[in-house]
Motif scaffolding. Structure first.
Motif, PDB file in Angstrom:
ATOM      1  N   LEU A   1      17.745  11.708   4.417  1.00 21.21           N
ATOM      2  CA  LEU A   1      17.779  10.250   4.373  1.00 21.21           C
ATOM      3  C   LEU A   1      16.709   9.669   5.291  1.00 21.21           C
ATOM      4  CD1 LEU A   1      21.593   9.414   4.412  1.00 21.21           C
ATOM      5  CD2 LEU A   1      20.000   9.090   2.525  1.00 21.21           C
ATOM      6  N   MET A   2      16.192   8.506   4.888  1.00 21.85           N
ATOM      7  CA  MET A   2      15.067   7.908   5.592  1.00 21.85           C
ATOM      8  C   MET A   2      15.227   6.384   5.586  1.00 21.85           C
ATOM      9  SD  MET A   2      11.115   8.768   4.639  1.00 21.85           S
ATOM     10  CE  MET A   2      11.167   8.007   3.012  1.00 21.85           C
ATOM     11  N   ILE A   3      14.860   5.759   6.686  1.00 17.98           N
ATOM     12  CA  ILE A   3      14.798   4.292   6.757  1.00 17.98           C
ATOM     13  C   ILE A   3      13.334   3.890   6.691  1.00 17.98           C
ATOM     14  CG2 ILE A   3      15.256   2.260   8.170  1.00 17.98           C
ATOM     15  CD1 ILE A   3      17.662   3.710   9.325  1.00 17.98           C
ATOM     16  N   THR A   4      13.014   2.961   5.787  1.00 18.23           N
ATOM     17  CA  THR A   4      11.626   2.599   5.505  1.00 18.23           C
ATOM     18  C   THR A   4      11.428   1.095   5.560  1.00 18.23           C
ATOM     19  OG1 THR A   4      11.217   4.505   4.084  1.00 18.23           O
ATOM     20  CG2 THR A   4       9.856   2.570   3.688  1.00 18.23           C
ATOM     21  N   ASN A   5      10.325   0.691   6.188  1.00 18.33           N
ATOM     22  CA  ASN A   5       9.861  -0.694   6.079  1.00 18.33           C
ATOM     23  C   ASN A   5       8.562  -0.683   5.300  1.00 18.33           C
ATOM     24  OD1 ASN A   5       8.011  -3.073   7.312  1.00 18.33           O
ATOM     25  ND2 ASN A   5      10.166  -3.673   7.254  1.00 18.33           N
ATOM     26  N   SER A   6       8.516  -1.433   4.202  1.00 19.00           N
ATOM     27  CA  SER A   6       7.361  -1.423   3.315  1.00 19.00           C
ATOM     28  C   SER A   6       6.851  -2.839   3.091  1.00 19.00           C
ATOM     29  CB  SER A   6       7.744  -0.790   1.968  1.00 19.00           C
ATOM     30  OG  SER A   6       6.661  -0.803   1.074  1.00 19.00           O
ATOM     31  N   GLN A   7       5.537  -2.984   3.098  1.00 20.43           N
ATOM     32  CA  GLN A   7       4.924  -4.298   2.922  1.00 20.43           C
ATOM     33  C   GLN A   7       5.091  -4.818   1.497  1.00 20.43           C
ATOM     34  OE1 GLN A   7       0.748  -4.382   3.869  1.00 20.43           O
ATOM     35  NE2 GLN A   7       0.481  -6.516   3.249  1.00 20.43           N
ATOM     36  N   ASN A   8       4.954  -3.917   0.503  1.00 18.69           N
ATOM     37  CA  ASN A   8       5.024  -4.363  -0.892  1.00 18.69           C
ATOM     38  C   ASN A   8       5.948  -3.523  -1.775  1.00 18.69           C
ATOM     39  OD1 ASN A   8       3.295  -6.755  -1.514  1.00 18.69           O
ATOM     40  ND2 ASN A   8       1.752  -5.522  -0.460  1.00 18.69           N
ATOM     41  N   SER A   9       6.548  -2.496  -1.209  1.00 20.80           N
ATOM     42  CA  SER A   9       7.579  -1.705  -1.913  1.00 20.80           C
ATOM     43  C   SER A   9       7.043  -0.962  -3.129  1.00 20.80           C
ATOM     44  CB  SER A   9       8.746  -2.613  -2.345  1.00 20.80           C
ATOM     45  OG  SER A   9       9.235  -3.364  -1.266  1.00 20.80           O
ATOM     46  N   TYR A  10       5.735  -0.676  -3.168  1.00 17.91           N
ATOM     47  CA  TYR A  10       5.162   0.010  -4.332  1.00 17.91           C
ATOM     48  C   TYR A  10       5.403   1.513  -4.330  1.00 17.91           C
ATOM     49  CZ  TYR A  10       2.497  -4.282  -5.291  1.00 17.91           C
ATOM     50  OH  TYR A  10       2.123  -5.573  -5.579  1.00 17.91           O
ATOM     51  N   THR A  11       5.718   2.074  -3.175  1.00 16.88           N
ATOM     52  CA  THR A  11       5.809   3.536  -3.090  1.00 16.88           C
ATOM     53  C   THR A  11       7.191   4.026  -2.702  1.00 16.88           C
ATOM     54  OG1 THR A  11       5.111   3.602  -0.768  1.00 16.88           O
ATOM     55  CG2 THR A  11       3.373   3.632  -2.434  1.00 16.88           C
ATOM     56  N   LEU A  12       8.189   3.197  -2.859  1.00 15.48           N
ATOM     57  CA  LEU A  12       9.542   3.591  -2.463  1.00 15.48           C
ATOM     58  C   LEU A  12      10.010   4.803  -3.238  1.00 15.48           C
ATOM     59  CD1 LEU A  12      11.431   0.198  -2.053  1.00 15.48           C
ATOM     60  CD2 LEU A  12      10.355   1.601  -0.297  1.00 15.48           C
ATOM     61  N   GLN A  13      10.908   5.553  -2.605  1.00 14.50           N
ATOM     62  CA  GLN A  13      11.395   6.810  -3.141  1.00 14.50           C
ATOM     63  C   GLN A  13      12.610   6.606  -4.036  1.00 14.50           C
ATOM     64  OE1 GLN A  13      10.296   9.808  -3.700  1.00 14.50           O
ATOM     65  NE2 GLN A  13      10.381  10.689  -1.674  1.00 14.50           N
ATOM     66  N   GLY A  14      12.675   7.416  -5.120  1.00 12.30           N
ATOM     67  CA  GLY A  14      13.897   7.514  -5.912  1.00 12.30           C
ATOM     68  C   GLY A  14      14.256   6.239  -6.642  1.00 12.30           C
ATOM     69  N   ASP A  15      15.556   5.965  -6.728  1.00 14.99           N
ATOM     70  CA  ASP A  15      16.083   4.840  -7.483  1.00 14.99           C
ATOM     71  C   ASP A  15      15.765   3.538  -6.748  1.00 14.99           C
ATOM     72  OD1 ASP A  15      17.565   2.978  -8.877  1.00 14.99           O
ATOM     73  OD2 ASP A  15      19.278   4.311  -9.148  1.00 14.99           O
ATOM     74  N   THR A  16      15.015   2.638  -7.394  1.00 16.25           N
ATOM     75  CA  THR A  16      14.637   1.374  -6.764  1.00 16.25           C
ATOM     76  C   THR A  16      15.309   0.190  -7.441  1.00 16.25           C
ATOM     77  OG1 THR A  16      12.657   1.276  -8.156  1.00 16.25           O
ATOM     78  CG2 THR A  16      12.426   2.239  -5.959  1.00 16.25           C
ATOM     79  N   ALA A  17      16.470   0.431  -8.095  1.00 14.90           N
ATOM     80  CA  ALA A  17      17.212  -0.673  -8.701  1.00 14.90           C
ATOM     81  C   ALA A  17      17.567  -1.698  -7.627  1.00 14.90           C
ATOM     82  CB  ALA A  17      18.477  -0.151  -9.376  1.00 14.90           C
ATOM     83  N   GLY A  18      17.340  -2.964  -7.915  1.00 15.54           N
ATOM     84  CA  GLY A  18      17.619  -4.016  -6.961  1.00 15.54           C
ATOM     85  C   GLY A  18      16.451  -4.323  -6.050  1.00 15.54           C
ATOM     86  N   VAL A  19      15.368  -3.534  -6.135  1.00 16.41           N
ATOM     87  CA  VAL A  19      14.180  -3.758  -5.315  1.00 16.41           C
ATOM     88  C   VAL A  19      13.133  -4.506  -6.141  1.00 16.41           C
ATOM     89  CG1 VAL A  19      12.284  -2.670  -4.074  1.00 16.41           C
ATOM     90  CG2 VAL A  19      14.583  -1.708  -3.932  1.00 16.41           C
ATOM     91  N   THR A  20      12.581  -5.570  -5.598  1.00  8.68           N
ATOM     92  CA  THR A  20      11.513  -6.314  -6.265  1.00  8.68           C
ATOM     93  C   THR A  20      10.174  -5.833  -5.735  1.00  8.68           C
ATOM     94  OG1 THR A  20      12.920  -8.268  -6.506  1.00  8.68           O
ATOM     95  CG2 THR A  20      10.543  -8.590  -6.729  1.00  8.68           C
ATOM     96  N   GLN A  21       9.418  -5.147  -6.587  1.00 14.25           N
ATOM     97  CA  GLN A  21       8.113  -4.654  -6.160  1.00 14.25           C
ATOM     98  C   GLN A  21       7.188  -5.827  -5.881  1.00 14.25           C
ATOM     99  OE1 GLN A  21       6.905  -1.840  -9.156  1.00 14.25           O
ATOM    100  NE2 GLN A  21       8.087  -0.195  -8.216  1.00 14.25           N
ATOM    101  N   GLY A  22       6.433  -5.688  -4.801  1.00 13.54           N
ATOM    102  CA  GLY A  22       5.605  -6.783  -4.337  1.00 13.54           C
ATOM    103  C   GLY A  22       6.211  -7.514  -3.164  1.00 13.54           C
ATOM    104  N   ASP A  23       7.495  -7.248  -2.878  1.00 14.25           N
ATOM    105  CA  ASP A  23       8.185  -7.859  -1.752  1.00 14.25           C
ATOM    106  C   ASP A  23       8.235  -6.888  -0.577  1.00 14.25           C
ATOM    107  OD1 ASP A  23       8.605 -10.088  -3.242  1.00 14.25           O
ATOM    108  OD2 ASP A  23      10.777  -9.811  -3.485  1.00 14.25           O
ATOM    109  N   SER A  24       8.207  -7.423   0.628  1.00 18.19           N
ATOM    110  CA  SER A  24       8.390  -6.601   1.812  1.00 18.19           C
ATOM    111  C   SER A  24       9.876  -6.449   2.092  1.00 18.19           C
ATOM    112  CB  SER A  24       7.686  -7.229   3.018  1.00 18.19           C
ATOM    113  OG  SER A  24       8.269  -8.489   3.314  1.00 18.19           O
ATOM    114  N   GLY A  25      10.218  -5.384   2.810  1.00 21.27           N
ATOM    115  CA  GLY A  25      11.627  -5.193   3.131  1.00 21.27           C
ATOM    116  C   GLY A  25      11.868  -3.890   3.856  1.00 21.27           C
TER     117      GLY A  25
END
Length: 360
Positions: free
Chosen positions: A34-58
């Motif tokens: 398991l990993m905690i990630t802060n991403s500027q645009n969420s383009y490279t997130l791992q695995g299931d990204t349901a509920g994640v809006t690509q282009g958003d930081s989080g």
């Protein structure tokens, strides 16, 4: 009754001893990662990204391919062993419901002889496996598949691995049965297969070097070849990879990927740095940032030219116990391309992650 019970007990012990002499397993194993990630645009997130809006930081909780498995072997004749493995990934950070908690990973059945090992089922291709240990940030959001493709696990296939020739060379191949894959990403109806040759030892135990050449035909919609090299020099590991890829539907859609990296063991802390440059756009970063899937043959992909993207990663990991690894990294992605001759800048993605992995 007592004699019968004693006889049955002795027979059970003898059977168990006999099985233990002939078999290796079955053994149960697994991984939690398991990993905690802060991403500027969420383009490279791992695995299931349901509920994640690509282009958003989080800030996100990511599952790095946690899995459970069972594997083993058993001698069935002189010089012939049955080998088997069943492995299932589980998703504990998914928002899509219980139907996606488990998924298939390397699951196969086959035979091992003096002439090599042949297995049938679902497995990583020999093209993917040719990477050896070159992917310093593999199975994370900084995996090299963010910049290149053909890192495939495929089903309905036969996989062959030669014994080590002269203690240094192996020859490997996998073939996907045409009728099982008639509607998959090869697209043109041609056979899908991969070939590889490896030299040395990716674990740097038998030799302090590793090299590989591999070819991928049609699998995952890509024709590709790659060269890999890595060497261990005292506490340093230095490596490089080159890959040429093209779209199986349109050979004019192609590109090259270059990777160089270095790792240094500082008193048990593994320091790592990697640089990747790509002009093909087949990886997931370009697809997510541009909205163009270069494995397709569409008006958009035919209009793309002059792709230029790069990725810099620095990180470290440390084993706090034989089974437990702490790690973290920073990754930066940037690039541009032309669409119908007009230059378009891709959004940068800056990603910081820290995680823990437990193997058993």
């Amino acid at each position: 009754m007592k004699k019968s019970f004693i006889s049955a007990s002795v027979a059970t012990v003898l059977a168990a001893a006999s099985f233990g002499a002939l078999a290796d397993g079955p053994s149960f194993y697994g991984r939690f990662d398991l990993m905690i990630t802060n991403s500027q645009n969420s383009y490279t997130l791992q695995g299931d990204t349901a509920g994640v809006t690509q282009g958003d930081s989080g800030t996100y909780l990511e599952n790095n391919f946690s899995w459970l498995g069972v594997k083993g072997s058993e001698k069935i004749a002189d010089g012939v062993d049955v080998v088997y493995q069943g492995e299932w990934g589980f998703e504990n950070t998914s928002n899509t419901g219980s139907s996606t908690v488990f998924n298939s990973r390397n699951t196969f059945f086959g035979f091992k002889t003096a002439a090599g090992t042949a297995v049938f089922g679902r497995k990583d291709t020999v093209f993917k496996n040719s990477e050896g240990g070159i992917d310093l940030f593999g199975n994370t959001n900084a995996d090299m598949d963010r910049m290149l493709q053909a890192q495939s696990r495929v089903a309905d296939g036969v996989f062959y691995y030669s014994p080590k020739i002269a203690d240094v060379l192996t020859l490997n191949a996998n073939y996907q049965f045409d009728d099982n894959n008639a509607t998959t990403s090869a697209g043109d109806g041609s056979s899908q297969y991969a070939l590889s040759a490896t030299l040395g030892d990716k674990g740097f135990k038998a030799q302090n070097y590793y090299a590989a050449a591999a070819y991928n035909k049609g699998i995952n919609g890509i024709d590709a070849y790659r060269l890999v090299g890595q060497v261990k020099l005292d506490q340093f590991k230095v490596g490089a990879l080159f890959q040429q890829s093209e779209n199986v539907l349109n050979s004019d859609i192609d590109g090259s990927t270059y990777l160089v990296n270095v790792a240094y063991n500082l008193n048990g802390v593994n320091l790592k740095a990697e640089y990747i440059y790509d002009d093909g756009g087949f990886g997931s970063y370009f697809k997510n940032a541009s909205g163009v899937n270069m494995k397709a043959d569409t008006a958009a992909t035919r209009s793309v030219s002059d792709v230029s993207i790069s990725n810099i990663i620095v990180g470290a990991d440390y084993k706090v116990a034989k089974t437990t690894l702490l790690y973290g990294h920073y990754a930066h992605y940037e690039g541009d391309y032309k669409l119908d001759g007009a230059k378009i800048d891709l959004d940068d993605d800056n990603v910081v992650s820290v995680g823990v992995r437990y193997d058993f």
